[in-house]
Design an enzyme around this catalytic site. Sequence first.
Site, short mmCIF file in Angstrom:
data_model
loop_
_atom_site.label_atom_id
_atom_site.label_comp_id
_atom_site.label_asym_id
_atom_site.label_seq_id
_atom_site.Cartn_x
_atom_site.Cartn_y
_atom_site.Cartn_z
N CYS A 1 0.85 -1.22 -0.05
CA CYS A 1 0.11 -0.20 0.07
C CYS A 1 0.84 1.21 -0.06
O CYS A 1 2.17 1.26 0.15
CB CYS A 1 -1.00 -0.11 1.34
SG CYS A 1 -2.45 1.14 1.23
N CYS B 1 -0.21 4.16 1.58
CA CYS B 1 -0.68 5.23 2.68
C CYS B 1 0.30 5.79 3.50
O CYS B 1 0.47 6.86 4.20
CB CYS B 1 -1.94 4.76 3.60
SG CYS B 1 -1.70 3.28 4.42
N CYS C 1 -4.02 5.82 -0.20
CA CYS C 1 -3.49 4.55 -0.48
C CYS C 1 -2.82 4.50 -1.83
O CYS C 1 -2.41 3.19 -2.37
CB CYS C 1 -4.52 3.40 -0.24
SG CYS C 1 -4.92 3.47 1.40
N LYS D 1 -12.29 -5.67 3.09
CA LYS D 1 -11.72 -4.61 4.24
C LYS D 1 -12.91 -3.33 4.39
O LYS D 1 -13.25 -2.58 3.29
CB LYS D 1 -10.45 -3.89 3.63
CG LYS D 1 -9.82 -2.81 4.42
CD LYS D 1 -8.42 -2.50 4.03
CE LYS D 1 -7.60 -1.35 4.72
NZ LYS D 1 -6.48 -0.98 4.25
N ARG E 1 -3.27 4.35 12.65
CA ARG E 1 -2.68 5.70 11.96
C ARG E 1 -1.51 6.62 12.67
O ARG E 1 -0.74 7.05 12.11
CB ARG E 1 -3.78 6.34 11.62
CG ARG E 1 -4.51 5.86 10.47
CD ARG E 1 -5.89 6.55 10.15
NE ARG E 1 -6.84 5.74 9.26
CZ ARG E 1 -7.81 5.80 9.35
NH1 ARG E 1 -8.78 6.26 10.22
NH2 ARG E 1 -8.39 4.81 8.35
N ARG F 1 -11.53 7.15 3.59
CA ARG F 1 -11.08 6.00 2.41
C ARG F 1 -12.37 5.22 2.42
O ARG F 1 -12.51 4.15 1.80
CB ARG F 1 -10.24 5.10 3.34
CG ARG F 1 -8.95 5.99 3.33
CD ARG F 1 -7.84 4.94 4.01
NE ARG F 1 -6.57 5.77 4.00
CZ ARG F 1 -5.81 5.89 5.20
NH1 ARG F 1 -5.84 4.86 6.00
NH2 ARG F 1 -4.49 6.61 4.98
N GLU G 1 -16.65 -9.06 -3.09
CA GLU G 1 -15.10 -8.52 -3.02
C GLU G 1 -14.23 -9.75 -2.92
O GLU G 1 -13.03 -9.58 -3.48
CB GLU G 1 -14.97 -7.12 -2.11
CG GLU G 1 -15.78 -5.98 -2.10
CD GLU G 1 -14.98 -5.31 -3.36
OE1 GLU G 1 -14.00 -5.56 -4.00
OE2 GLU G 1 -15.40 -4.18 -3.91
N LYS H 1 -10.93 -7.83 7.28
CA LYS H 1 -10.41 -6.79 8.23
C LYS H 1 -11.30 -5.68 8.32
O LYS H 1 -12.08 -5.17 7.58
CB LYS H 1 -9.16 -6.19 7.59
CG LYS H 1 -8.62 -5.14 8.37
CD LYS H 1 -7.34 -4.56 7.71
CE LYS H 1 -6.65 -3.54 8.53
NZ LYS H 1 -5.70 -2.77 7.70
N SER I 1 -6.00 -2.69 15.10
CA SER I 1 -5.09 -1.88 16.22
C SER I 1 -6.30 -1.52 17.33
O SER I 1 -6.05 -1.46 18.50
CB SER I 1 -4.58 -0.56 15.79
OG SER I 1 -5.36 0.21 14.98
N TYR J 1 -1.83 -8.27 17.18
CA TYR J 1 -0.86 -7.47 18.13
C TYR J 1 -0.57 -8.11 19.13
O TYR J 1 0.34 -8.11 19.95
CB TYR J 1 -1.18 -5.97 18.37
CG TYR J 1 -1.37 -5.21 16.96
CD1 TYR J 1 -0.32 -4.77 16.32
CD2 TYR J 1 -2.56 -4.84 16.47
CE1 TYR J 1 -0.30 -4.07 14.90
CE2 TYR J 1 -2.66 -4.22 15.27
CZ TYR J 1 -1.56 -3.93 14.40
OH TYR J 1 -1.90 -3.38 13.25
#
Length: 320
Positions: A112, A114, A122, A191, A201, A213, A229, A244, A269, A308
């Site tokens: 990507c 971004c 992106c 997504k 971010r 976005r 998709e 996601k 996140s 994470y």
Amino acid sequence: MRRRRTKHIQPLLREVTLSKNDLIAPLFVDETLTAPRPIDAMPGQFRYPITGIAAVAQGLWQQGIRAVLLFGIPREKDAEGRSSYHPEGVVQQAVRRIKAEVKDMVVITDVCACEYTDHGHCGIVGETRNGPDLLNDPSLELMNRIAISHARSGADIVAPSCMLDGMVGSLRAALDDEGFEEVLIMSYSTKFASVLYGPFREAADSGFSFGDRSTYQIHPGNRQEAILESQMDADEGADILMVKPATFYLDILAEVSALGLPTAAYQVSGEYSMIKSAASNGWLREKETALESLTCIKRAGADLIITYFAADAARWLDEE
């Protein structure tokens, strides 16, 4: 009731069991750093310098984590994200260092722009009938250049995350033309335009300077579009699909996994930080909550979970 009464019988009958092999650890590599820097919005997570990333990967390998997903924060940004495909770019260097030190680690790279564009979108931005927005076809060319540069550096899997039309087909053709037929594509195929990306971010320095976005990510209410998709990316040659975020979208995850390809789920996140925040305030037990969330994501159909909590979960699974 009889099956649940005896603690030592319960594990024999458990339908879904979380494993270290399910987990992928996301890592942030910052070209400007000489030492790890904590990410305030994601307690326990860091931006790492290029020189230290191989040691981080080695530590994860020793804990039993077999795959990492790399995000880069470059020294310089511009409108076209040129540093994203530079041979000596931050991700390209990180891939080579990890592969030199931990050769069997599966290295996945986020494809990507971004983090590399000064506008934070992106790909390539230009004028549309609705004002400035992401331009699909010029952005596809940029993604091809990024993916090829990652493959040349030794990436095992490239993971396009920009939700462009024709993204997977374009990448597959570009990679094959350059002799990288064995490099897999893990597409961020479903997504959503989610508020749960907020802490990321800060972590990746990828906030956008105008708009949002929502013109190229999926509205949270659109189930059929979300499945379509992923089906389109499967038809274009994706090796692995993805949903996601994860926890809010387990119904979608179940449907995408039924398409028949290996399916990843990204516990993003915001999902991570909510659990960390609640635990720090004593409202939830971190270990139990994190493991329950990961187990439920796997139960819904995830073959792989980007989280994470990967390093912590590996330790907690050892304790059990």
